[in-house]
Motif scaffolding. Structure first.
Motif, PDB file in Angstrom:
ATOM      1  N   ALA A   1       0.748  -1.270  -0.058  1.00 13.41           N
ATOM      2  CA  ALA A   1      -0.168   0.003   0.009  1.00 13.41           C
ATOM      3  C   ALA A   1       0.948   1.295  -0.095  1.00 13.41           C
ATOM      4  O   ALA A   1       0.584   2.288  -0.589  1.00 13.41           O
ATOM      5  N   LEU A   2       1.923   1.272   0.528  1.00 18.07           N
ATOM      6  CA  LEU A   2       2.861   2.380   1.085  1.00 18.07           C
ATOM      7  C   LEU A   2       3.679   2.520  -0.704  1.00 18.07           C
ATOM      8  O   LEU A   2       3.870   3.517  -0.998  1.00 18.07           O
ATOM      9  N   LEU A   3       3.986   1.516  -1.389  1.00 17.61           N
ATOM     10  CA  LEU A   3       4.506   1.410  -2.623  1.00 17.61           C
ATOM     11  C   LEU A   3       3.253   2.229  -3.736  1.00 17.61           C
ATOM     12  O   LEU A   3       3.567   2.889  -4.288  1.00 17.61           O
ATOM     13  N   PHE A   4       2.101   1.848  -3.481  1.00 15.36           N
ATOM     14  CA  PHE A   4       1.131   2.362  -4.301  1.00 15.36           C
ATOM     15  C   PHE A   4       1.089   3.794  -4.081  1.00 15.36           C
ATOM     16  O   PHE A   4       1.020   4.540  -4.957  1.00 15.36           O
TER      17      PHE A   4
ATOM     18  N   LEU B   1      12.882   6.127  -9.254  1.00 17.31           N
ATOM     19  CA  LEU B   1      11.670   5.378  -9.279  1.00 17.31           C
ATOM     20  C   LEU B   1      11.898   3.917  -9.533  1.00 17.31           C
ATOM     21  O   LEU B   1      11.360   3.045  -8.947  1.00 17.31           O
ATOM     22  N   ALA B   2      12.306   3.697 -10.411  1.00 17.72           N
ATOM     23  CA  ALA B   2      12.686   2.335 -11.131  1.00 17.72           C
ATOM     24  C   ALA B   2      13.418   1.576 -10.235  1.00 17.72           C
ATOM     25  O   ALA B   2      13.292   0.300  -9.911  1.00 17.72           O
ATOM     26  N   LEU B   3      14.328   2.435  -9.891  1.00 21.76           N
ATOM     27  CA  LEU B   3      15.501   1.653  -8.636  1.00 21.76           C
ATOM     28  C   LEU B   3      14.771   1.199  -7.418  1.00 21.76           C
ATOM     29  O   LEU B   3      14.920   0.263  -7.121  1.00 21.76           O
ATOM     30  N   GLY B   4      13.824   1.999  -7.161  1.00 19.00           N
ATOM     31  CA  GLY B   4      12.849   1.773  -5.740  1.00 19.00           C
ATOM     32  C   GLY B   4      12.101   0.698  -6.044  1.00 19.00           C
ATOM     33  O   GLY B   4      11.952  -0.005  -5.128  1.00 19.00           O
TER      34      GLY B   4
END
Length: 118
Positions: A64-67, A102-105
């Motif tokens: 949910a935090l990722l979203f 963002l992609a690395l995360g």
């Protein structure tokens, strides 16, 4: 002092005042009689089955935090796209760097297994 700050302060005070007034009126006018039905857990009109205290896996919260993080980042990307023609090559490189972070995360979260449900 700028007139804009005065307007913002008035709107802020009016907003707080409205919330306090609405809460106070609601508490005064609402019935306070406790019943068995009012103290039960509400589950969409169905009778509750089991306890409401269920532990969810930590992965749900992290997912949910990722979203939320990516949802907020979309706001930045859309606002960048609106002014894309006004930016130079530096603006383009800047957004590419932002997307790379963002992609690395996302890759990091993927490798840690956050995106797996089971």
């Amino acid at each position: 002092m700028s007139l804009g700050y005065l307007y913002a302060g008035i709107l802020l005070a009016a907003g707080f005042g409205f919330v306090i007034l609405a809460t106070t009126v609601s508490n005064i006018l609402s019935p306070h009689k406790k019943t068995k039905e009012k103290s039960q857990t509400y589950e969409s009109g169905e009778k509750p089955i089991g306890s409401a205290w269920v532990q969810y896996p930590l992965g749900f919260y992290i997912f949910a935090l990722l979203f939320v993080a990516f949802d907020v980042d979309i706001v930045f990307i859309i606002s960048w796209a609106v002014i894309f023609k006004q930016l130079s090559v530096f603006g383009f490189v800047e957004i590419l760097f932002f997307i790379l972070i963002l992609a690395l995360g996302l890759v990091y979260a993927w490798r840690k297994g956050v995106t797996r449900w089971i």
